[in-house]
Write a protein that holds these residues in place. Structure first.
Motif: not given
Ligand code: PNS
Length: 163
Positions: A71-83
């Motif tokens: 949830d929240g920003l997609l770019v934060d989720a991307a950062g968390e998984v290293g995408a």
């Protein structure tokens, strides 16, 4: 550098169009993270766990595909998984216009580029919204979702009718 892609969406429920984008992405990138949006404001038909489980089951043979919640920003989720890549499927000009806007915002926020995959011609008319509408009125679903998802939709419809 290994390319790790993140493919976000509500997936309420996952359709044949989504699954085609996941499969094609899994052949293009080293790892693919299917990121399921947790958005209570959208009042999903399927719970987060249910949506994730359906995708996991249907993608079990693609070993480089992972399913995560965000949830929240997609770019934060991307950062968390290293995408380092965002993948989006594009069906038509309306999708394109919306997606270009989001791609530009996401690049400005994080530097992460978005890659658009054109939907296959036979899937350009499919959306989760249409699938739910067809299910509600007992329309045919076989050309839109896999059998397992069709069965889950019918279960939800039966429950809705009982209550
Ligand atoms: O399947 P959907 O509902 O069309 O997917 C929309 C999604 C999840 C891709 C979009 O809502 C999204 O990226 N949400 C995260 C919020 C965000 O990062 N916003 C800033 C970019 S515009």
């Amino acid at each position: 550098m290994a390319n790790r892609a993140i493919y976000p969406g509500s997936f309420d429920p996952v359709t044949l169009g989504h699954l085609d984008i996941i499969k094609r992405s899994s052949e293009l990138f080293d790892e693919v993270f299917v990121a399921v949006l947790h958005n209570v404001a959208k009042k999903p038909m399927f719970s987060m766990g249910h949506r994730m489980r359906m995708i996991k089951d249907l993608c079990a043979s693609c070993l480089n595909v992972h399913v995560i919640a965000f949830d929240g920003l997609l770019v934060d989720a991307a950062g968390e998984v290293g995408a380092n890549i965002i993948v989006k499927g594009v069906r038509n000009l309306t999708d394109y216009q919306q997606e270009v806007e989001m791609a530009n915002i996401n690049r400005l926020l994080s530097g992460i580029e978005t890659i658009f995959l054109p939907a296959r011609a036979e899937y350009t008319h499919i959306s989760s919204r249409i699938v739910k509408e067809l299910a509600r009125y007992g329309g045919p679903l076989g050309e839109y979702v896999p059998k397992q998802v069709e069965a889950e939709l019918q279960k939800v419809m039966r429950k809705e009718k009982e209550t």
